[in-house]
Write a protein that holds these residues in place. Sequence first.
Motif, PDB file in Angstrom:
ATOM      1  N   UNK A   1      30.971 -26.305-103.246  1.00 41.23           N
ATOM      2  CA  UNK A   1      30.546 -25.652-102.133  1.00 41.23           C
ATOM      3  C   UNK A   1      31.806 -25.555-100.804  1.00 41.23           C
ATOM      4  N   UNK A   2      32.603 -26.789-100.954  1.00 44.65           N
ATOM      5  CA  UNK A   2      33.556 -26.839-100.042  1.00 44.65           C
ATOM      6  C   UNK A   2      34.967 -26.103-100.646  1.00 44.65           C
TER       7      UNK A   2
ATOM      8  N   UNK B   1      34.208 -21.029 -92.786  1.00 39.94           N
ATOM      9  CA  UNK B   1      33.435 -21.737 -93.573  1.00 39.94           C
ATOM     10  C   UNK B   1      32.307 -20.918 -93.624  1.00 39.94           C
ATOM     11  N   UNK B   2      31.670 -20.500 -95.134  1.00 36.20           N
ATOM     12  CA  UNK B   2      30.442 -19.855 -95.262  1.00 36.20           C
ATOM     13  C   UNK B   2      29.593 -20.781 -95.830  1.00 36.20           C
TER      14      UNK B   2
ATOM     15  N   UNK C   1      22.455 -29.678 -97.910  1.00 36.05           N
ATOM     16  CA  UNK C   1      23.124 -30.651 -97.266  1.00 36.05           C
ATOM     17  C   UNK C   1      24.310 -30.002 -96.592  1.00 36.05           C
ATOM     18  N   UNK C   2      24.251 -30.382 -95.387  1.00 40.74           N
ATOM     19  CA  UNK C   2      25.336 -29.573 -94.518  1.00 40.74           C
ATOM     20  C   UNK C   2      26.355 -30.547 -94.214  1.00 40.74           C
ATOM     21  N   UNK C   3      26.453 -31.804 -94.567  1.00 39.02           N
ATOM     22  CA  UNK C   3      27.375 -32.744 -94.183  1.00 39.02           C
ATOM     23  C   UNK C   3      28.975 -32.072 -94.835  1.00 39.02           C
ATOM     24  N   UNK C   4      28.860 -31.707 -96.128  1.00 39.93           N
ATOM     25  CA  UNK C   4      29.985 -31.246 -96.379  1.00 39.93           C
ATOM     26  C   UNK C   4      30.739 -30.405 -95.673  1.00 39.93           C
ATOM     27  N   UNK C   5      30.202 -29.362 -94.989  1.00 38.32           N
ATOM     28  CA  UNK C   5      30.658 -28.512 -93.991  1.00 38.32           C
ATOM     29  C   UNK C   5      31.284 -29.230 -92.861  1.00 38.32           C
ATOM     30  N   UNK C   6      30.726 -30.264 -92.389  1.00 40.35           N
ATOM     31  CA  UNK C   6      31.125 -30.847 -91.244  1.00 40.35           C
ATOM     32  C   UNK C   6      32.557 -32.047 -91.647  1.00 40.35           C
ATOM     33  N   UNK C   7      32.400 -32.379 -92.741  1.00 37.88           N
ATOM     34  CA  UNK C   7      33.480 -33.383 -92.893  1.00 37.88           C
ATOM     35  C   UNK C   7      34.531 -32.487 -93.412  1.00 37.88           C
TER      36      UNK C   7
END
Lengths: 282, 408
Positions: free
Chosen positions: A251-252, B223-224, B231-237
């Motif tokens: 995802x990242x 970021x999309x 889980x949204x944590x990866x986008x924050x980190x």
Amino acid sequence: MLTVLNGLSFGFILFLLASGLSLIMGAMGVLNLAHGALYMVGAYVGWSVAVDQDASFLLAVAAGAAAAGLVGLVMERGLFARLHDRLDEQILAAFGCLYILTDLVSLIWGPQAKAPIDVPALDGSVTIAGFSYPLVRVVIIGVGIAFAIGLWWLQERTRAGAIVRAGMDDSSMVRAIGINVELVVALLFVVGAAVAGAAGVIGGLVLGASTSFGIDVLLLALIVVVLGGVGSVGGALAGALMVGVVDTVSRTELPEVSSFTLYALMTVVLLLRPTGLSGKAA
Amino acid sequence: MRNMSRPPGELAGQRRRQRRARGFSLVLAAAALVIALVAAGCGGSEKKSGSGGTIKVGLLWPFNGFASNYGPDGKAGVELALKQAGMEVGDKKIQLVTANENVLDPSQTLQAAKKLVQQDGAEVVLGPVFGSSQQAVGRYFASRKVLSIVPYTATRELAQTGTYVSWPSLDTNFATPLGDYLYDKLGYRSIATLAPDYVYGKNLIEGAVKPFVAAGGKVAQSQKVPLGTTDLLPYASHLSRNVDALVMWLVPQDAASFVKAYKSLRIKVPLIMINGIFDPTFQEIGSQVEGTLGLMDWSLGIKNAENTKFVSEFRKANNDTAPNNNNAAAFANAQIMLAALEKSGGSTNVDELRKALQSIEVQTPYGPAKFDKLLAGVTSRTVVKATRESDGHYVWAPVETFDFVPGS
């Protein structure tokens, strides 16, 4: 480093969810597609106890587990006990339960999703390898490890686990030596449901509660079980951590292909190891 | 309990288990694929339109499923507007008929729209709410020449059918005032963005980004979030820490999860939320977003005479319950419909309604509103700040309002 940690913490939530599903399938041959709905019931009940009633989080986990276990008991006695070895009917019945539970939850708590449960004691962060990381995620990883060890011990090192394993091999033989297999199976179903409910509350710390969980988390749990192999605690753990890490990293790092990364992974694993990573059979 | 070792000679049992496991794995894989498809979502008798003295108005909002709160919310807003108008426009009575917008199955929404128009006789429609439904019914409304007013923006493509009123603007124009505000007022030069990976999210963010970049700003990271992300944590980190702000829009549940992850990572980059988090989620996580800036079309705290009146009347009609964004959007959409019908002399002909809309100004709780050639709203946006009131409730308090923001 942070991405891998994120993947592990998500993976442990998935493990808590999928371990019950995997054990029930292994022991009973029941494909419980309402397992995600049991997670959802736990999440909402836990949310009500922790947020609406302002009670302790541990009490919320116990309440979520108890509620999901109770629903599991009704499902097992009312449906699955009567549908032994009838896979088509089991799938239809489970789907019916999924929709009924989702509608009931929507009726009781409303259709709007709930925000993550806020536990002030878990609000802080810890420093890992120079990075600040949420304490709540570290706690989830710790709970997941403890759960994995506990479930493995229960399955591999206790008489109850031996009965379950023996029942997976040859239930007629287990019956012949005087063990009430139906009771064992019912208890296992209830325990699996209760673990899903507890997972819903623990997952609620970071994911909140939503009526879409019945489908959303079920999909992930099924992928975990396919990858890990049915009936194996170790397999469920390996599958969950793999799904958590691969999903998070894709995802990242590879967002363009992240929508189908898990399906590609599932296909590759099935081609190489048709019985899943653990190689264990139910 | 005592330890037990495995009995010897399990070969036959193992083979049986191997066979069962293979069977299970295939069933599981098939089930997972079916569920993935389900999760992705994938004419009767002719019109009995209102008789000479009655105009039938259709409300096509979700009344079932995960968005089932929208329908009753919308109905409450529309009913208040109709009640204030005495259930009539000019010398014609207004009759409200409702239908369910199926958020997960646009084909069902199309069937509901056909029934609403051809069997129930709706001549003007309020809704649908969601983009997938709008896409499904757009061509049908255009072919039937039925005017539809949608509450949370529409795409340019839909607006070009000529029968869609896009409120409060096209999706690409919702956040345009934010770009200059970030650059000029806040002095930001570099931002990161976060939005869902589908058209609405992309267009909403683009609305803010274009003027920001035109003014000289830079988007350092974009970021999309794919559909189905749990889980949204990866986008924050993963967020770059070398930016002046993160401009984001996510659906409220995801936004709440993201904010929690964001705060727990102790990220100091300011959040700017486009159409941030609504009640009741906002009240649940208010302490975590207190002080956060955002851009909204409507909030309870907006201070204009029409909003004050709307909030007061809504409370009176609904046991002192404060209105939410759905109530406000539906109320404003009904006001617009009534004003257009008034101007057209009660005619529901889409050409006359279009002409009427382009020549009126309506006082709504959002602010004064006009309509451009694409029938997109030209109305207000407000920069807001999450604020805790003395009674413990959180509101998006207005900081600066921009009137007559271009709609397309």
